[in-house]
Design an enzyme around this catalytic site. Structure first.
Site, PDB file in Angstrom:
ATOM      1  N   HIS A  20      49.400  51.662  41.897  1.00  0.00           N
ATOM      2  CA  HIS A  20      48.187  50.818  41.781  1.00  0.00           C
ATOM      3  C   HIS A  20      48.614  49.369  41.584  1.00  0.00           C
ATOM      4  O   HIS A  20      49.051  48.989  40.495  1.00  0.00           O
ATOM      5  CB  HIS A  20      47.338  51.276  40.582  1.00  0.00           C
ATOM      6  N   HIS A  22      47.724  45.019  42.742  1.00  0.00           N
ATOM      7  CA  HIS A  22      46.967  43.985  43.462  1.00  0.00           C
ATOM      8  C   HIS A  22      47.972  42.965  43.981  1.00  0.00           C
ATOM      9  O   HIS A  22      48.589  42.237  43.186  1.00  0.00           O
ATOM     10  CB  HIS A  22      45.959  43.311  42.524  1.00  0.00           C
ATOM     11  N   LYS A 106      39.354  53.693  47.624  1.00  0.00           N
ATOM     12  CA  LYS A 106      39.138  53.203  46.262  1.00  0.00           C
ATOM     13  C   LYS A 106      37.651  53.039  45.995  1.00  0.00           C
ATOM     14  O   LYS A 106      36.943  52.359  46.744  1.00  0.00           O
ATOM     15  CB  LYS A 106      39.845  51.853  46.091  1.00  0.00           C
ATOM     16  N   HIS A 143      37.917  53.417  39.923  1.00  0.00           N
ATOM     17  CA  HIS A 143      37.806  52.492  38.797  1.00  0.00           C
ATOM     18  C   HIS A 143      36.719  53.102  37.909  1.00  0.00           C
ATOM     19  O   HIS A 143      35.538  53.041  38.242  1.00  0.00           O
ATOM     20  CB  HIS A 143      37.426  51.080  39.265  1.00  0.00           C
ATOM     21  N   HIS A 181      44.134  53.466  35.978  1.00  0.00           N
ATOM     22  CA  HIS A 181      44.347  52.679  34.747  1.00  0.00           C
ATOM     23  C   HIS A 181      43.504  53.169  33.575  1.00  0.00           C
ATOM     24  O   HIS A 181      42.654  52.442  33.057  1.00  0.00           O
ATOM     25  CB  HIS A 181      44.116  51.190  34.984  1.00  0.00           C
ATOM     26  N   ASP A 254      48.721  48.233  37.888  1.00  0.00           N
ATOM     27  CA  ASP A 254      47.522  47.388  37.940  1.00  0.00           C
ATOM     28  C   ASP A 254      47.895  45.918  37.767  1.00  0.00           C
ATOM     29  O   ASP A 254      47.116  45.141  37.213  1.00  0.00           O
ATOM     30  CB  ASP A 254      46.472  47.823  36.911  1.00  0.00           C
TER      31      ASP A 254
END
Ligand code: NCD
Ligand code: ZN
Length: 357
Positions: A20, A22, A106, A143, A181, A254
């Site tokens: 995971h 970004h 996602k 999420h 997360h 994350d």
């Protein structure tokens, strides 16, 4: 099993993956992607760009930009994800998965976090997509927070489990789902009570910070991320889960970079930039809990097994040699980045891959 060479100064483990992350786009992508590619062999890349990555073509374009931002000749493999919207098309997702472009989808509840404005307003709207994903064996990454402003922010993960996640699992019992997360003992218990098709990622920061970290001596924007860190008992539950050896829990940083001016602001962005020293952070945590021998499973084995991908065949070396994390790292022409653990000393240092041979 990882080889811990006497006198325990070196730790050699199978090369890890980040399930995971970004990586952003443009200048920010160019600044941050090398940190992830240096430590991890593969990474599940989040699709919350502006506009979000919702089609196979957009994911292919993004993958190319990621690879172009890296030095040539590397082995890093970005695994792309599809951002689900209310009108997500099962056929497009089916094609993307079968052609190897999408590794997963996602689910962001609409407005839950950064660039989630196009997220799903009601999960029932994507039931045809979930039906198809269940059939394909395609992982759904969640999420897991409700977005109702009337729900206290510290309760949003637990309420998501009660009102949304448990219904998804009941309606799609064979769907492969990753609770991303996780931040609560409730999420640990929920994942443990599910079948082998239910797993979770755990970040380095949620293993180290509880909610007091955001208010330690003043407002601490660099400890703010979503889902927010919770009470100490939740942090301890996450540490027990991560270090338990259970195949249901695996590494997902994350890492979510925002420029310093966007963090240190009257309305600061959520996200902790932990990619530069991620494996060192996890190693410190596992060592403190007497579980260094379980780091390899968590970092390098449980994730690929869940995703049905081969284990990496190369290894990395960590050395016990204190490392001082810099206060700042270069971001873009608009500003710098503050890494997780800024100005702290970590006991293990990532040296690099074990050289071929
Ligand atoms: C992420 C971001 O900035 O993209 N922020 C964060 O706090 N984790 C979004 C997310 O994963 O929620
Ligand atoms: Zn994220």
């Amino acid at each position: 099993m990882p080889a811990l060479l006497p006198p325990s100064r070196r730790l050699v483990i199978r090369a890890p993956d980040d399930w995971h992350v970004h990586l952003r786009d443009g200048d920010m992508l160019r600044s941050v992607v090398g940190y992830t590619a240096r430590q991890f062999r593969r990474a599940i890349v989040m699709p919350n760009l502006t506009p979000p990555v919702t089609t196979t073509a957009a994911a292919e374009g993004y993958r190319t930009r990621i690879l172009n931002a890296l030095d040539p000749g590397g082995t890093f493999e970005p695994l792309m994800t599809c951002y689900l919207t209310d009108d997500a098309d099962p056929d497009e997702i089916n094609r993307g998965f079968e052609t190897g472009v999408f590794a997963a989808c996602k689910l962001y509840p609409a407005h839950a976090t950064t660039n989630a404005d196009h997220g799903v307003t009601d999960v029932r709207r994507i039931y045809p997509v979930l039906e198809r994903m269940q059939r394909l064996g395609m992982p759904l990454l969640l999420h897991g927070e409700v977005t109702d402003p009337a729900i206290d922010i510290f309760d949003r993960e637990a309420v998501f489990i009660e009102t949304i996640f448990s219904r998804i699992i009941a309606d799609f019992p064979a769907l492969r789902a990753v609770f991303e997360h996780i931040t609560t003992a409730d999420a640990v218990a929920f994942v443990e009570s599910g079948g082998p098709n239910l797993a979770a990622t755990i970040t380095p920061h949620h293993l180290r910070l509880n909610r007091n970290a955001m208010f330690a001596g003043g407002l601490r924007p660099h400890a703010y991320c979503l889902p927010v860190a919770k009470r100490e008992r939740h942090r301890l539950a996450l540490r027990r889960a991560a270090t338990s050896g259970s195949p249901k829990f695996f590494l997902g940083t994350d890492s979510a970079p925002h420029l310093i001016g966007q963090k240190e602001s009257a309305c600061g962005c959520a996200g902790i930039f932990n990619a530069p020293f991620a494996i060192e952070s996890y190693a410190a945590t596992f060592e403190e809990d007497g579980a260094l021998d379980r780091l390899e499973g968590f970092a390098s084995e449980h994730g690929p097994r869940f995703y049905g991908l081969p284990l990496n065949t190369t290894s990395i070396i960590l050395e016990r040699d204190p490392l001082v994390v810099p206060e700042r790292l270069a971001g873009t022409s608009e500003g710098d980045l503050v890494p997780f653990h800024a100005d702290e000393t970590l006991p293990w240092r990532f040296l690099g891959p074990v050289s071929a041979g």
